[in-house]
Scaffold this active site. Structure first.
Site, PDB file in Angstrom:
ATOM      1  N   ASP A  38       0.858  -1.180   0.000  1.00 51.47           N
ATOM      2  CA  ASP A  38       0.000   0.000   0.000  1.00 51.47           C
ATOM      3  C   ASP A  38       0.897   1.233   0.000  1.00 51.47           C
ATOM      4  O   ASP A  38       2.073   1.136   0.353  1.00 51.47           O
ATOM      5  CB  ASP A  38      -0.898   0.013   1.247  1.00 51.47           C
ATOM      6  CG  ASP A  38      -2.191   0.797   1.044  1.00 51.47           C
ATOM      7  OD1 ASP A  38      -2.107   2.030   0.859  1.00 51.47           O
ATOM      8  OD2 ASP A  38      -3.270   0.190   1.062  1.00 51.47           O
ATOM      9  N   ASN A  91      -5.466  -4.806  -6.274  1.00 51.64           N
ATOM     10  CA  ASN A  91      -6.632  -4.135  -5.708  1.00 51.64           C
ATOM     11  C   ASN A  91      -6.463  -2.624  -5.548  1.00 51.64           C
ATOM     12  O   ASN A  91      -7.451  -1.900  -5.412  1.00 51.64           O
ATOM     13  CB  ASN A  91      -6.937  -4.764  -4.337  1.00 51.64           C
ATOM     14  CG  ASN A  91      -7.993  -4.023  -3.568  1.00 51.64           C
ATOM     15  OD1 ASN A  91      -9.170  -4.083  -3.894  1.00 51.64           O
ATOM     16  ND2 ASN A  91      -7.578  -3.301  -2.534  1.00 51.64           N
ATOM     17  N   TYR A 155     -13.069   7.277 -13.329  1.00 44.31           N
ATOM     18  CA  TYR A 155     -13.290   6.010 -12.630  1.00 44.31           C
ATOM     19  C   TYR A 155     -13.915   4.987 -13.568  1.00 44.31           C
ATOM     20  O   TYR A 155     -13.470   3.842 -13.654  1.00 44.31           O
ATOM     21  CB  TYR A 155     -14.191   6.246 -11.415  1.00 44.31           C
ATOM     22  CG  TYR A 155     -14.274   5.065 -10.483  1.00 44.31           C
ATOM     23  CD1 TYR A 155     -13.182   4.719  -9.683  1.00 44.31           C
ATOM     24  CD2 TYR A 155     -15.431   4.301 -10.387  1.00 44.31           C
ATOM     25  CE1 TYR A 155     -13.253   3.633  -8.815  1.00 44.31           C
ATOM     26  CE2 TYR A 155     -15.513   3.221  -9.533  1.00 44.31           C
ATOM     27  CZ  TYR A 155     -14.428   2.888  -8.745  1.00 44.31           C
ATOM     28  OH  TYR A 155     -14.495   1.816  -7.898  1.00 44.31           O
ATOM     29  N   LYS A 159     -11.951   1.621 -14.837  1.00 46.76           N
ATOM     30  CA  LYS A 159     -12.478   0.336 -14.384  1.00 46.76           C
ATOM     31  C   LYS A 159     -12.950  -0.522 -15.559  1.00 46.76           C
ATOM     32  O   LYS A 159     -12.849  -1.751 -15.517  1.00 46.76           O
ATOM     33  CB  LYS A 159     -13.597   0.541 -13.364  1.00 46.76           C
ATOM     34  CG  LYS A 159     -13.091   1.091 -12.025  1.00 46.76           C
ATOM     35  CD  LYS A 159     -12.031   0.186 -11.400  1.00 46.76           C
ATOM     36  CE  LYS A 159     -11.588   0.668 -10.037  1.00 46.76           C
ATOM     37  NZ  LYS A 159     -10.602  -0.229  -9.394  1.00 46.76           N
ATOM     38  N   THR A 190     -16.022   0.767   2.667  1.00 46.98           N
ATOM     39  CA  THR A 190     -14.569   0.915   2.679  1.00 46.98           C
ATOM     40  C   THR A 190     -14.230   2.377   2.954  1.00 46.98           C
ATOM     41  O   THR A 190     -15.114   3.214   3.125  1.00 46.98           O
ATOM     42  CB  THR A 190     -13.953   0.515   1.324  1.00 46.98           C
ATOM     43  OG1 THR A 190     -14.363   1.465   0.326  1.00 46.98           O
ATOM     44  CG2 THR A 190     -14.379  -0.888   0.902  1.00 46.98           C
TER      45      THR A 190
END
Length: 250
Positions: A38, A91, A155, A159, A190
């Site tokens: 991360d 991810n 986005y 994606k 999240t």
């Protein structure tokens, strides 16, 4: 569920929170040794500590997936630390829901992390897996990688691109032992949704966005990631698995 990943090595990007953290913890609970990655060192270190506290094995590697040299170092760490790489969950991603994605800088960052980052990870991960003749890669896309969204051009575009990269990799390596799939979550609890969900009225809106009447949980996405990496999904490749509480069924 324990998938019997004893002796295997898993790499998870964006593992400092949310879906990535749940995935990393899930891999470890099934016996895999995990490279936790991360840009948030505090979050990533916490994930490692959680895994070790439960008796698992994990190490942290700070990595900005939009930087090729950092991705190369990340995959090299998996090999040097644990001897190889069996599974990868790409991810790491950003959602600029509070910004103007037509702004040059915001667009470039979305493209760099969400799409180029997945490509760079796939490129380095596949090199190790192809040498071993086996491996499984799962990319995190979104339901916005399958349907439109009038508010977030960057986005949606990135994606959709992740789904395309997934299908490309699946076809390219189908006969070389490497499977590539994607998960396409709907609205999930999240860090991305937390700022909105903190408002009770907005929380109601988020919950109402799925026919099931609630947001998904990170563990529900992670369970699909683990299954896609397992031998139980040995004939599954090139698939974009929707996990959205029925949102795209309407």
């Amino acid at each position: 569920m324990n998938y019997g990943f004893d002796g295997k090595v898993a790499l998870v990007t964006g593992a400092g929170s949310g879906i990535g953290r749940a995935s990393a913890i899930g891999f470890a609970a099934s016996g895999a040794r995990v490279i936790v990655s991360d840009v948030n060192e505090t979050g990533g270190t916490e994930t490692v500590e959680m895994i070790r506290a439960a008796g698992g094995a994990a190490v942290f590697q700070n990595c900005d997936v939009s930087e090729a040299d950092q991705v190369k170092a990340l995959v090299a760490r998996a090999v040097s630390e644990y001897g190889g790489l069996d599974f990868a969950h790409n991810n790491a991603g950003i959602n600029s829901m509070m910004a103007n994605e037509y702004d040059d800088d915001v667009w470039a960052k979305s493209l760099g992390v969400n799409l180029t980052g997945v490509m760079l990870c796939m490129r380095e991960e596949s090199e190790v897996m192809l040498k071993a003749g086996k491996g499984a890669i799962v990319n995190t896309s979104s339901i916005n990688g399958l349907v439109g969204n009038g508010a977030q051009p960057g986005y949606v575009a990135t994606k959709h691109g992740v789904v395309g990269l997934t299908r490309h990799g699946a076809l390219r390596w189908a006969q070389q032992g490497v499977r590539v799939n994607a998960v396409c979550p709907g609205v999930v609890e999240t860090g991305m949704t937390a700022p909105l969900a903190a408002n009770p009225e907005m929380r109601k809106v988020l919950d109402s966005m799925t026919p099931m009447g609630r947001m998904g949980r990170p563990e529900e996405i992670a369970s699909a990631v683990l299954w896609l990496c397992s031998d139980q999904a040995s004939f599954v490749t090139g698939h974009a698995l929707v996990i959205d509480g029925g949102a795209t069924a309407v």
